[in-house]
Design an enzyme around this catalytic site. Structure first.
Site, PDB file in Angstrom:
ATOM      1  N   CYS A   1       1.558   3.264   9.999  1.00 39.69           N
ATOM      2  CA  CYS A   1       1.715   4.622   9.454  1.00 39.69           C
ATOM      3  C   CYS A   1       2.336   5.541  10.514  1.00 39.69           C
ATOM      4  O   CYS A   1       1.817   5.651  11.624  1.00 39.69           O
ATOM      5  CB  CYS A   1       0.362   5.169   8.992  1.00 39.69           C
ATOM      6  SG  CYS A   1       0.515   6.853   8.365  1.00 39.69           S
TER       7      CYS A   1
ATOM      8  N   ASN B   1       9.207  -6.768   4.682  1.00 37.57           N
ATOM      9  CA  ASN B   1       9.142  -5.502   3.955  1.00 37.57           C
ATOM     10  C   ASN B   1      10.233  -4.545   4.410  1.00 37.57           C
ATOM     11  O   ASN B   1      10.467  -4.380   5.593  1.00 37.57           O
ATOM     12  CB  ASN B   1       7.748  -4.880   4.179  1.00 37.57           C
ATOM     13  CG  ASN B   1       7.622  -3.454   3.656  1.00 37.57           C
ATOM     14  OD1 ASN B   1       7.274  -2.540   4.392  1.00 37.57           O
ATOM     15  ND2 ASN B   1       7.907  -3.246   2.397  1.00 37.57           N
ATOM     16  N   GLY B   2      10.867  -3.935   3.408  1.00 43.69           N
ATOM     17  CA  GLY B   2      11.859  -2.896   3.680  1.00 43.69           C
ATOM     18  C   GLY B   2      13.109  -3.053   2.856  1.00 43.69           C
ATOM     19  O   GLY B   2      13.825  -4.038   2.980  1.00 43.69           O
ATOM     20  N   ASP B   3      13.336  -2.065   1.951  1.00 42.60           N
ATOM     21  CA  ASP B   3      14.580  -1.956   1.188  1.00 42.60           C
ATOM     22  C   ASP B   3      14.759  -3.028   0.115  1.00 42.60           C
ATOM     23  O   ASP B   3      15.892  -3.454  -0.145  1.00 42.60           O
ATOM     24  CB  ASP B   3      15.792  -1.975   2.139  1.00 42.60           C
ATOM     25  CG  ASP B   3      15.773  -0.833   3.122  1.00 42.60           C
ATOM     26  OD1 ASP B   3      14.997   0.112   2.916  1.00 42.60           O
ATOM     27  OD2 ASP B   3      16.525  -0.890   4.121  1.00 42.60           O
TER      28      ASP B   3
ATOM     29  N   LYS C   1      -0.402  -4.954   8.881  1.00 42.49           N
ATOM     30  CA  LYS C   1       0.928  -4.462   8.478  1.00 42.49           C
ATOM     31  C   LYS C   1       1.420  -3.542   9.583  1.00 42.49           C
ATOM     32  O   LYS C   1       0.745  -2.574   9.939  1.00 42.49           O
ATOM     33  CB  LYS C   1       0.824  -3.716   7.147  1.00 42.49           C
ATOM     34  CG  LYS C   1       2.137  -3.145   6.653  1.00 42.49           C
ATOM     35  CD  LYS C   1       2.012  -2.695   5.208  1.00 42.49           C
ATOM     36  CE  LYS C   1       3.301  -2.104   4.670  1.00 42.49           C
ATOM     37  NZ  LYS C   1       3.547  -0.727   5.107  1.00 42.49           N
TER      38      LYS C   1
ATOM     39  N   PRO D   1       0.858  -1.182   0.000  1.00 42.29           N
ATOM     40  CA  PRO D   1       0.000   0.000   0.000  1.00 42.29           C
ATOM     41  C   PRO D   1       0.899   1.238   0.000  1.00 42.29           C
ATOM     42  O   PRO D   1       1.819   1.332   0.819  1.00 42.29           O
ATOM     43  CB  PRO D   1      -0.763  -0.118   1.328  1.00 42.29           C
ATOM     44  CG  PRO D   1      -0.004  -1.080   2.169  1.00 42.29           C
ATOM     45  CD  PRO D   1       0.881  -1.892   1.285  1.00 42.29           C
TER      46      PRO D   1
ATOM     47  N   ALA E   1       0.390   5.348  -0.178  1.00 40.55           N
ATOM     48  CA  ALA E   1      -0.526   6.492  -0.277  1.00 40.55           C
ATOM     49  C   ALA E   1      -0.095   7.427  -1.402  1.00 40.55           C
ATOM     50  O   ALA E   1       1.071   7.799  -1.512  1.00 40.55           O
ATOM     51  CB  ALA E   1      -0.561   7.234   1.061  1.00 40.55           C
TER      52      ALA E   1
ATOM     53  N   ARG F   1       8.744   1.325  -2.420  1.00 44.75           N
ATOM     54  CA  ARG F   1       9.477   2.314  -3.222  1.00 44.75           C
ATOM     55  C   ARG F   1      10.130   1.714  -4.463  1.00 44.75           C
ATOM     56  O   ARG F   1      10.232   2.374  -5.494  1.00 44.75           O
ATOM     57  CB  ARG F   1      10.523   3.016  -2.340  1.00 44.75           C
ATOM     58  CG  ARG F   1       9.887   3.938  -1.298  1.00 44.75           C
ATOM     59  CD  ARG F   1      10.865   4.347  -0.237  1.00 44.75           C
ATOM     60  NE  ARG F   1      11.393   3.184   0.468  1.00 44.75           N
ATOM     61  CZ  ARG F   1      12.411   3.194   1.295  1.00 44.75           C
ATOM     62  NH1 ARG F   1      13.025   4.318   1.536  1.00 44.75           N
ATOM     63  NH2 ARG F   1      12.806   2.079   1.893  1.00 44.75           N
TER      64      ARG F   1
END
Ligand SMILES: Cc1cc2nc3c(=O)[nH]c(=O)nc-3n(C[C@H](O)[C@H](O)[C@H](O)COP(=O)(O)O)c2cc1C
Length: 318
Positions: free
Chosen positions: A100, A199-201, A138, A16, A18, A224
């Site tokens: 978030c 999740n991450g990088d 998440k 997700p 935004a 990203r």
């Protein structure tokens, strides 16, 4: 990979995001092999009280075989009403945002504020389970900078009936700074028996392989690394990417968005997306300027069509 009996076509999923994981981006990423795609976070209150902007975030296409909607909130009953409403009927999985970091959200007791209130977080999951749909969560690995509470939090979520957990390996206070802590994601994986999505990088197929090996997670989520780069899912899954050039990809993105949204919405949203597609491309700056000056769909499409920067073949980009 399976979530509560739902089989995903691959173990790599679109996050997700935004402002970015719009119906066009989800279409392209699902087509490229993402096994699961998430809407950006949607306010449960907005759904229940009929905020007109909320429905804009909920369009889907048949390309998305398994669809997750991500909601945020802090009131289990309002969230349940949102989940049982007509707008969310078409979604297979309900994901709850507990990561978030944005001040406005946190000060309302939503998003990553729930990391500090695991009892309420568990009540939310338990309540939403009564909708009959799989509920996933998440979250981040902790709230304060050096704090690691993710293992305990994962236990609360699992006991409450969460069908899967996505762990972003940063704390709330880190926002997006520093490296994601894959070691700690591995600890969460070891501590729970529900599927964990790491999740991450992750910005490449190599990163995907590394994070899976490092954490033991069954799935990987990309945010990203997919911006302006939907082909990352093809690179990882081996599924053929449907577009030869970046230009073809961008034009398809525009077409899908425009088939659901007003002209002004499409033009404004595509400006942000085009800035991502241009990243690292020779001549990309000129296109960005031309796109930002566009006031109509025709002007935007013309800027893209005339841009030589986008004539580059897709696999050569990264
Ligand atoms: C612009 C932006 C918007 C985001 N929006 C959301 C969101 O709506 N819901 C959510 O759970 N995470 C959101 N995230 C966090 C990402 O889903 C993801 O957890 C984070 O970026 C780390 O993954 P990455 O390293 O692959 O980018 C957002 C991140 C970015 C950069």
């Amino acid at each position: 990979m399976k979530i509560d009996g739902i089989t995903l076509a691959s173990d790599v999923v679109l996050a997700p995001i935004a402002g970015f994981s719009d119906v066009g981006m989800r279409y392209l990423c699902a087509q490229a092999g993402a096994g699961l795609t998430y809407t950006e976070m949607v306010s449960a209150k907005g759904l229940v009280y009929g905020n007109e902007h909320t429905e804009d975030l909920l369009h889907t296409t048949d390309e998305e075989k398994v669809r997750a909607v991500q909601i945020f909130g802090n009131d289990p009953e309002i969230m349940l009403r949102a989940v049982c409403g007509r707008e969310l009927e078409k979604f297979d999985i309900i994901d709850v945002n507990m990561g978030c970091p944005v001040k406005k959200i946190v000060s309302n007791g939503e998003g990553s504020a729930l990391l500090k209130n695991p009892k309420l977080a568990a009540e939310i999951v338990r309540t939403l389970r009564s909708s009959g749909k799989p509920v996933t969560v998440k979250f981040r690995i902790g709230f304060c900078k050096d704090e690691r509470t993710g293992v305990d939090f994962a236990k609360y979520m699992t006991d409450a009936g969460a069908a899967a957990l996505t762990v972003h390996g940063r704390t709330r206070e880190q926002f997006y700074e520093g490296a994601a802590d894959w070691d700690y994601i591995a600890e969460v994986v070891r501590a729970t028996d529900v599927p964990v999505i790491a999740n991450g990088d992750v910005f490449s197929k190599e990163d995907y392989e590394k994070i899976k090996a490092h954490t033991g997670a069954v799935g990987v989520m990309i945010a990203r690394g997919a911006l302006g780069n939907p082909q990352i899912f093809s690179q990882i899954t081996g599924r053929k990417f449907a577009y030869a050039t970046v230009k073809e990809t961008v034009l398809r993105h525009i077409e899908v968005l425009a088939s659901f949204h007003s002209e002004i919405y499409t033009v404004n949203n595509m400006k942000k997306q085009i800035a991502c597609y241009c990243k690292g491309l020779r001549g990309g700056k000129q296109l960005k300027l031309a796109a930002f000056g566009a006031r109509t769909l025709d002007e935007l499409v013309r800027a893209v069509t005339e841009s030589e920067a986008l004539d580059v073949a897709v696999p050569e980009r990264r």
